[in-house]
Design an enzyme around this catalytic site. Structure first.
Site, PDB file in Angstrom:
ATOM      1  N   HIS A  28       0.833  -1.210   0.000  1.00 21.47           N
ATOM      2  CA  HIS A  28       0.000   0.000   0.000  1.00 21.47           C
ATOM      3  C   HIS A  28       0.871   1.266   0.000  1.00 21.47           C
ATOM      4  CE1 HIS A  28      -4.084  -1.784   0.438  1.00 21.47           C
ATOM      5  NE2 HIS A  28      -3.352  -2.815   0.808  1.00 21.47           N
ATOM      6  N   ASP A  62       2.497   2.012  -3.090  1.00 23.57           N
ATOM      7  CA  ASP A  62       2.593   2.476  -4.490  1.00 23.57           C
ATOM      8  C   ASP A  62       1.740   3.723  -4.728  1.00 23.57           C
ATOM      9  OD1 ASP A  62       0.246   0.919  -4.370  1.00 23.57           O
ATOM     10  OD2 ASP A  62       0.675  -0.229  -6.197  1.00 23.57           O
ATOM     11  N   GLU A  86      -7.515  -1.371 -15.426  1.00 23.66           N
ATOM     12  CA  GLU A  86      -7.883  -1.798 -14.071  1.00 23.66           C
ATOM     13  C   GLU A  86      -8.629  -0.704 -13.310  1.00 23.66           C
ATOM     14  OE1 GLU A  86      -5.566  -4.576 -12.352  1.00 23.66           O
ATOM     15  OE2 GLU A  86      -6.203  -4.210 -10.296  1.00 23.66           O
ATOM     16  N   ASP A 145       1.517  -3.766  -9.650  1.00 24.48           N
ATOM     17  CA  ASP A 145       1.351  -5.087 -10.262  1.00 24.48           C
ATOM     18  C   ASP A 145       1.646  -5.029 -11.765  1.00 24.48           C
ATOM     19  OD1 ASP A 145       0.457  -5.448  -7.716  1.00 24.48           O
ATOM     20  OD2 ASP A 145      -1.663  -5.482  -8.246  1.00 24.48           O
TER      21      ASP A 145
HETATM   22  C1  GLA Z   1      -2.821  -4.544  -4.802  1.00 21.97           C
HETATM   23  C2  GLA Z   1      -2.763  -3.368  -5.749  1.00 21.97           C
HETATM   24  C3  GLA Z   1      -1.385  -2.732  -5.776  1.00 21.97           C
HETATM   25  C4  GLA Z   1      -0.872  -2.446  -4.377  1.00 21.97           C
HETATM   26  C5  GLA Z   1      -1.069  -3.656  -3.473  1.00 21.97           C
HETATM   27  C6  GLA Z   1      -0.729  -3.368  -2.039  1.00 21.97           C
HETATM   28  O1  GLA Z   1      -2.017  -5.572  -5.294  1.00 21.97           O
HETATM   29  O2  GLA Z   1      -3.105  -3.779  -7.054  1.00 21.97           O
HETATM   30  O3  GLA Z   1      -1.423  -1.562  -6.562  1.00 21.97           O
HETATM   31  O4  GLA Z   1      -1.473  -1.301  -3.843  1.00 21.97           O
HETATM   32  O5  GLA Z   1      -2.392  -4.140  -3.527  1.00 21.97           O
HETATM   33  O6  GLA Z   1       0.617  -3.138  -1.899  1.00 21.97           O
END
Ligand code: GLA
Length: 390
Positions: free
Chosen positions: A44, A46, A172, A184
């Site tokens: 959390h 990014d 997304e 991701d």
């Molecule tokens: C999910 C989201 C990412 C990131 C993670 C937590 O995977 O897609 O963008 O925020 O949660 O680190």
């Protein structure tokens, strides 16, 4: 013991080509591939202009396609019963329901970015577990996008990789409506074999961090408690972070320090911000510790990260807490929950000779607790998106 294998790429692609021809009457012209990911640390962070340290998995999604002579788009998966069909004008936000939105959304976003892509027939296959917090959605977006860029005649270059990441993020966040942060998609495209990817969401830079695991395995345990980021919990955490940014008067939590955070009036917002600010520092510390093989320190950092997510960010669950605690008891040098939370997977660094013992201990603990049987996979650091030739 359930060990999820990545499959043999050549055999998977052959089978996919055959299934495509059976379904659509002609073979595909292009097959794109993109991996799932496991994040080593930096959760959390990014969407807070912070740091993350994910690894691309050997488990990947494969997208076979063929251009059509008309405006029709057909999207099917070897893992799903439903097939989505629509026109090129029907791919945007609010128009595609369910899993097909990730695939159709990338076609929409690349057309928005200026690629005059035609209608296509698409069939996907995947060995990335779905709903396990291992980014099956980003793998799908980026596999489809890699195939589409090949169809557009540009392929994957330094310039188009950035466009692919951006298109996948738009699919997304805008088409599917999951307010996620970009980690991701970035690792699904830029991941490399033998390395973790340090992504700095403030400067927008990606750095390969070679991983010398020195006799350790990255073991992922899927708790089989499924999560969905289009649901409320993820967005609520993001909103709390935005509140903290406003109250602190900083451009992002990357620019906040812990002393200022401790002065925040609202107790919940304070805990959320404390997680993010401390987690960003833990990413930097983990890169340093991994580089010098200081496994004890990696263990302490993973432990602090897990506690922070459990207590301050409140995104863990009993199954994740159990998987992490038991992995360490059974010999892992480090373990934490990974990904967005509310279920999904844990990641552990386990001495090779302890891997079986750790999997067995976690399985036994889940039986004792009355949890669903977990699944495990070996996260061998692998390459990012590409196109399958031949
Ligand atoms: C999910 C989201 C990412 C990131 C993670 C937590 O995977 O897609 O963008 O925020 O949660 O680190």
């Amino acid at each position: 013991m359930d060990l999820v294998e990545p499959g043999e790429p050549a055999a998977l692609v052959d089978a996919l080509r055959g299934a495509f021809a059976d379904r659509y009457g002609e073979p595909p012209t292009t097959v794109g591939r993109a991996p799932g990911r496991v994040n080593l640390i930096g959760e959390h962070t990014d969407y807070n202009a912070g740091l993350v340290l994910p690894v691309a998995l050997p488990h990947a999604t494969y997208a076979a396609l063929r251009a059509r002579g008309d405006e029709l788009v057909r999207v099917a998966s070897r893992q799903q019963d439903d097939v989505w069909e629509g026109l090129l004008t029907e791919l945007g936000p609010g128009q595609v329901d369910g899993w097909a939105g990730y695939a159709a959304g990338v076609l929409w976003a690349l057309r928005e970015a200026g690629y005059p892509l035609p209608g296509v027939d698409l069939l996907v296959d995947s060995t990335v577990p779905v709903g396990a917090g291992l980014s099956s959605s980003a793998a799908l977006e980026c596999a489809v996008g890699a195939a589409l860029l090949e169809l557009a005649g540009v392929g994957l270059t330094d310039a188009t990789r950035g466009e692919l990441v951006a298109a996948a993020i738009r699919a997304e966040t805008e088409v599917v409506g999951a307010p996620t942060g970009g980690m991701d998609q970035t690792v699904a495209v830029h991941g490399a074999a033998g390395a973790a990817l340090l992504v700095d969401f403030d400067s927008g830079t990606e750095t390969q961090v070679p991983l010398d695991l020195a006799g350790h395995t990255l073991l992922v345990t899927d708790t089989r408690v499924s999560h969905a980021h289009a649901d409320g919990g993820y967005g609520a955490r993001r909103a709390d972070c935005e509140t903290a940014v406003r109250e602190l008067g900083v451009p992002s939590l990357r620019r906040a320090d812990l002393t200022a955070v401790e002065g925040l009036g609202d107790e919940r917002v304070r805990r959320r911000a404390r997680h993010v600010v401390s987690e960003i520092q833990r990413v930097t510390d983990t890169v340093a510790a991994l580089g010098e093989g200081r496994w004890d320190e990696v263990g302490s950092l993973f432990d602090a990260s897990h506690r922070s997510m459990r207590d301050d960010f409140e995104i863990s669950c009993p199954e994740l807490d159990c998987a992490v605690a038991v992995a360490v008891q059974a010999g892992a040098v480090a373990a934490r929950m990974t990904g967005g939370g509310f279920g999904g997977s844990s990641v552990a660094v386990v001495p090779d000779e302890r891997v079986d013992a750790v999997m067995r201990a976690v399985d036994a603990a889940f039986v004792l607790e009355g949890f669903r049987a977990p699944a495990h996979l070996r996260a061998v650091p692998s390459a990012g998106a590409g196109v399958e030739r031949g």
